[in-house]
Enzyme design. Sequence first.
Site, mmCIF file in Angstrom:
data_model
loop_
_atom_site.group_PDB
_atom_site.id
_atom_site.type_symbol
_atom_site.label_atom_id
_atom_site.label_comp_id
_atom_site.label_asym_id
_atom_site.label_seq_id
_atom_site.Cartn_x
_atom_site.Cartn_y
_atom_site.Cartn_z
ATOM 1 N N PRO A 1 2.607 4.863 1.083
ATOM 2 C CA PRO A 1 3.452 5.126 2.253
ATOM 3 C C PRO A 1 2.640 5.685 3.421
ATOM 4 C CG PRO A 1 4.276 6.286 0.298
ATOM 5 C CD PRO A 1 2.966 5.682 -0.084
ATOM 6 N N GLY A 2 3.075 5.422 4.623
ATOM 7 C CA GLY A 2 2.456 5.976 5.823
ATOM 8 C C GLY A 2 1.107 5.399 6.155
ATOM 9 N N GLY B 1 0.818 -1.202 0.000
ATOM 10 C CA GLY B 1 0.000 0.000 0.000
ATOM 11 C C GLY B 1 0.852 1.252 0.000
ATOM 12 N N SER C 1 -6.371 3.576 -18.110
ATOM 13 C CA SER C 1 -7.543 3.982 -17.320
ATOM 14 C C SER C 1 -8.013 5.414 -17.582
ATOM 15 C CB SER C 1 -7.274 3.775 -15.831
ATOM 16 O OG SER C 1 -6.407 4.757 -15.358
ATOM 17 N N GLY D 1 0.648 2.421 7.568
ATOM 18 C CA GLY D 1 0.729 1.572 8.760
ATOM 19 C C GLY D 1 1.298 0.187 8.515
ATOM 20 N N LYS D 2 1.981 -0.028 7.388
ATOM 21 C CA LYS D 2 2.492 -1.371 7.060
ATOM 22 C C LYS D 2 3.578 -1.792 8.059
ATOM 23 C CE LYS D 2 3.748 -0.086 2.903
ATOM 24 N NZ LYS D 2 3.329 1.331 2.861
ATOM 25 N N THR D 3 4.576 -0.938 8.197
ATOM 26 C CA THR D 3 5.692 -1.303 9.073
ATOM 27 C C THR D 3 5.254 -1.337 10.527
ATOM 28 O OG1 THR D 3 7.026 -0.087 7.512
ATOM 29 C CG2 THR D 3 8.116 -0.767 9.534
ATOM 30 N N LYS E 1 -8.202 5.976 -5.890
ATOM 31 C CA LYS E 1 -8.730 7.006 -6.789
ATOM 32 C C LYS E 1 -9.878 7.755 -6.107
ATOM 33 C CE LYS E 1 -7.362 4.939 -11.159
ATOM 34 N NZ LYS E 1 -7.736 4.093 -12.279
HETATM 35 P P1 ADP Z 1 4.241 2.468 6.191
HETATM 36 O O1 ADP Z 1 5.094 1.371 6.663
HETATM 37 O O2 ADP Z 1 3.007 1.982 5.551
HETATM 38 O O3 ADP Z 1 4.948 3.437 5.312
HETATM 39 P P2 ADP Z 1 4.158 3.213 8.942
HETATM 40 O O4 ADP Z 1 3.796 1.916 9.504
HETATM 41 O O5 ADP Z 1 5.553 3.663 9.046
HETATM 42 O O6 ADP Z 1 3.756 3.283 7.423
HETATM 43 O O7 ADP Z 1 3.202 4.297 9.559
HETATM 44 C C1 ADP Z 1 3.527 5.646 9.679
HETATM 45 C C2 ADP Z 1 2.938 6.165 10.958
HETATM 46 O O8 ADP Z 1 1.534 6.169 10.882
HETATM 47 C C3 ADP Z 1 3.291 5.330 12.155
HETATM 48 O O9 ADP Z 1 3.571 6.152 13.236
HETATM 49 C C4 ADP Z 1 2.031 4.543 12.423
HETATM 50 O O10 ADP Z 1 1.879 4.227 13.768
HETATM 51 C C5 ADP Z 1 0.956 5.474 11.957
HETATM 52 N N1 ADP Z 1 -0.212 4.754 11.457
HETATM 53 C C6 ADP Z 1 -0.435 4.356 10.209
HETATM 54 N N2 ADP Z 1 -1.602 3.704 10.089
HETATM 55 C C7 ADP Z 1 -2.157 3.714 11.300
HETATM 56 C C8 ADP Z 1 -3.382 3.211 11.836
HETATM 57 N N3 ADP Z 1 -4.253 2.537 11.091
HETATM 58 N N4 ADP Z 1 -3.604 3.370 13.138
HETATM 59 C C9 ADP Z 1 -2.738 4.024 13.893
HETATM 60 N N5 ADP Z 1 -1.589 4.553 13.484
HETATM 61 C C10 ADP Z 1 -1.279 4.395 12.196
#
Ligand code: ADP
Length: 826
Positions: free
Chosen positions: A401-402, A399, A725, A404-406, A767
Site C-alpha cells: 500500500p502507498g 505492490g 522461507s 503509488g499504484k493508484t 525483505k
Molecule cells: P497505492 O495505490 O499504491 O496504495 P497511492 O497511489 O494511493 O498508493 O499513493 C499514496 C500517496 O503516495 C499518493 O499521494 C501518491 O502521490 C504518493 N506516492 C506514492 N509513490 C510515489 C512516487 N513514486 N512519487 C511520488 N509520489 C508518490
Amino acid sequence: MPKKDEQSSLKTAVEEKKSEKVDGSIRTRASEENEAVFFTSNKEKDVVVLPLLALKDLSPFPEMIMPIFVGREKSVKAIDYANASNGNVFLICQKDPTLEDVEQGDLEEYGVIAEIKQVILLQDRTLKVLLECKYTASLIEMRESEKCGMEAFVKECYRAYSIGLQEERQALQKTLKSEFDKYLRMTKTFDTNLVNFLETLHDSFEIGYYISERVNLSNIEKQKVLSIKDEEELLEYLILKIEYLIKVVEIEKRIKNRLKSQIEKNQKDYYLTEQMKAIQKEIGEGEDSREEVSKLEEKIHKVKLSEHARNTALAEVKKLKYMNQFSSEFSVIKNYLDFLLELPWGINTETNKNLDEIKQSLEASHFGIKEVKERVYELIVQRNRVKSFSKSTILCFYGAPGIGKTSFAYAIGKAMGLKTVSIPLGGVKDESVLRGHRRTYIGSMPGRIIQAVKDVGSSNLVIVLDEIGSMGSDWRGNPEDVLLEVLDPMQNKNFQDNYLGTGFDLSGIIFVATTNYLDTIKPALLDRLEVIHLTGYTQEEKEKIATDYLIPKILAEHGLTKEQFSIDKERLNTIIRNYTYESGVRGLEKQLSKIIRKAMCEIEAQKIDKIDITEERINTFLKKPVYRPEERKESRIGVVNGLAYVRSREGQEGEVLLIESTLTPGEGKVEFTGNLGNMMKESIQIAYKKLLSKSDEYGINAEDLKNKNVYVNFPSGGTPKDGPSAGVAIFCSIFSTLKGIKFPNEVAMTGEITLYDTLKVGGIKEKLLAAYRNGITKVFLPYDNSLDLEDISKEVLDNIEVVLIKKPEDVLENLSFLGSKQCVSI
Ligand code: ADP
C-alpha cells in the site's frame, strides 16, 4: 316462403277459388313416384308458349307455393291472361332487380311453370297472386305481346323425381340434411319445425329444392340447381355448396371476433387515455409532463443512440405518455431515460498525441518507478497507432500500500488528456455494483462502470479498478465474471449493464487495475492482466518523494507556499524512521499532512510568516514516536532474525521476523508455537533433523538430546505465519540453542531448506527494505536469488552486506561458527 304441405289451410282456400282449369295441353303428374314425368307429351324438346312473369327478388323452385305482388302493367296483363286461360304462367328471375322493363337478355335461363291458385285485387290496383310452382323449364325466347304483356317460349319442361331407394342416395340425402342442420345452427337460423319437416321428405329433388330455397345461394347457383336433372348430382352439388357456405360463415365469425376484440381494445385504450387526461386536468397537471415527454422523444431522435437503445427508449416514452406524472413508475422511467440520454453516445475526448509531452508528464508525476513508466509509455504509443485491439493489455499494478499504484494510474489519464475515475473494488461481492440492478427493482441503479462513463461525459477515459485482489463473491453473483467481460475487447464493445438494458461500447476505456495481493485473484482474471510489480522505497527515496512530491502537494492543499514552511533532511528522516514503518509512503503522507495542518494553524494563530519544523515541533505535533528501530533487543542464544514477506491487513509487506528456540525437558522431540502453518512446521522438522544428522560434525551431543525437547517459538502469535522461507533462520535458531552460541542481532536471513541445500524464495526486495528499515547490516540470501539483487537500490546495497548461500551451513561458516569462511559476500 310457405311450403305446400305446411299451408293446408291456404291450399283449401285456393282450391275453392280456383278460377279455371288448365287445358289439355298440360298434363298433371301421371305417377307420383319413381318416374320423371314431362308435361308435354314426354318430349323435352317440345316448345310451350306461356304468359311470362318476370320476378325481381324471388327465385322460384318446384313445390313452392308463393304469394307475390304484381304491379307492373305487363305482368298484370300476363296474370289476367293466364287466369283467363289455363292458369299457367312462366316465372323467371330478372338478372337486375332494379329494371322495370326487361328484355330477353335481362332474364335468367331457367324458370318455373306455376299455376295460379288465387288472385286478389288490392286497393292500390296491384294484384296479390298465390302461385303453386310445378315444373322447371328453360326460356328460348321472350316476346312482347298485346294480349298477355310478355309471352315466353319455353322447353325442357319437366319435374324430376327420385327413382327407387338406393343406399348411396340415402347416404347423400342424410349428409345434405346434416350439413343443412349445421348451416342453420351456424347462422343462428335453426328452427325445429323446419328440420322436422325436412325429415319427412324422401324425394331428393324435393329435399334439394327445399334446402336451396333456404340457404344463401347466388342466382347462378340457383340456376344450376334448376338445371340439374340427376338426383345424385344435385345432392352432391348442394352438399359441397353448403360445406363451402359453412366455412365462409366460420371465417366471417373469426374475423368478426378479431375485429370485435380489436375495437374493444382500441375503445378501452381511448377511454383510459381520455380518463387519464381528465384526471390530470382535474388535479392540475398534464401539460408540463406532456411537454417533458415530448422533449424526451425529441432528444431520443437527436442523440446518437444505437438502434437497440433508440427502440428501447421509444418504447419507454410510449409508456410515459399514459402515466400519471406523480406516480413512482413515471419517475423511474423518466430517470432511466434521462440517464440513457445523458450517456456520451459516440462522444470521445481528443487525446494528447504529443509523445514527448506524454513522456514528460509521466516522468514528472512520480519519483522512480522507471520500469512502470516505460511500460505505460509503450502502451500509449501502441494505442495511438492502433485504434482497436483484438487482445488488449490491461495493466495491473501490484505492490504494498502507498507505493503509488493508484496515483500513477491517474497520472496515465493526465498524460493522455483523459479523465480518470477510480472504482474501489475492495470488499465488493455483489455483481450488481459493476453491472447495475435490473430496473424492476425499486431504487435500482446503473453499475459503477456505466455510471463512471456518464459522469465523465466521454466514451474514452481511464478507469482504475482499485484493489482488484480484494473482491469477493457470494450468492449475488461474481463480480470477477463481469470484469472478465469488461476487460475483453471482444465483449466490451457491447457491454450489458442491467439497468441500461441495452449494450454500450466500452472499448474506448483504458482499464488499469491495482492490487496489494496476487494470490486472491482468480487465474482466469489474472490471465487477462499484465502484472507490474511496484516495490517499496528506501529511506532516501522516501525523503526525495516527501521533498519533491508530498510536501509541495500538501502545502498547496493547505494554502501554504514553500516559503512559509521548511523542514530539513534530518527532521524528515526522523519522521520517516520514527513515525512510519512501511514500504510505501502513505503513512508518511499522513504524518506530513498532520504536521503541515498544525503548522498552518500555528501560522494563523501566531500571525507569523514562516514556520520551521524543529525536533520539538515534531514531538508536539506528532506526539511520541511510534517506532524505535534502535531499540532492538540485544543478542540472545536461540534468537535469530528471519526475513518474511507477510500479508498484513493492508497488503504484502517485508518484515523482520524473530525466531526463538530453547531446550526443555522431554523425549527428543520438537515443539513449536506461534500460529504456524504446515510448511512452517515442516521447515522446523527438516532443520532439526538436518542438525541431528550432522551432530558429530557440529559438535552436538545427540545422546544428551534424547531426554530434551527443542521448543521453537515465533512471537506475535496473533499473526498467522506460513511458507518455507523461514527454513534457514529456523536452522540457525536451533543451532544457536544446541550450541549455546549467540547470533549477532544485526544479521538476518531468508531461504527455504532441504536436507542438503537452500532454495530460492520470493519478496526479496521487500525483505531487504524491511531489513534496511530495521537497521540490519548483513543479510543471508539463497544463491538462486542473486538475480533479484539487480532491482535493489544502491542505497540498500551500500548499507547492507548481502551474502549468497548455497547451504544453510554457509551462514554458520560465514559467521565463523564452524571455522572457515567459504561463502560469497557482496
Ligand atoms: P497505492 O495505490 O499504491 O496504495 P497511492 O497511489 O494511493 O498508493 O499513493 C499514496 C500517496 O503516495 C499518493 O499521494 C501518491 O502521490 C504518493 N506516492 C506514492 N509513490 C510515489 C512516487 N513514486 N512519487 C511520488 N509520489 C508518490
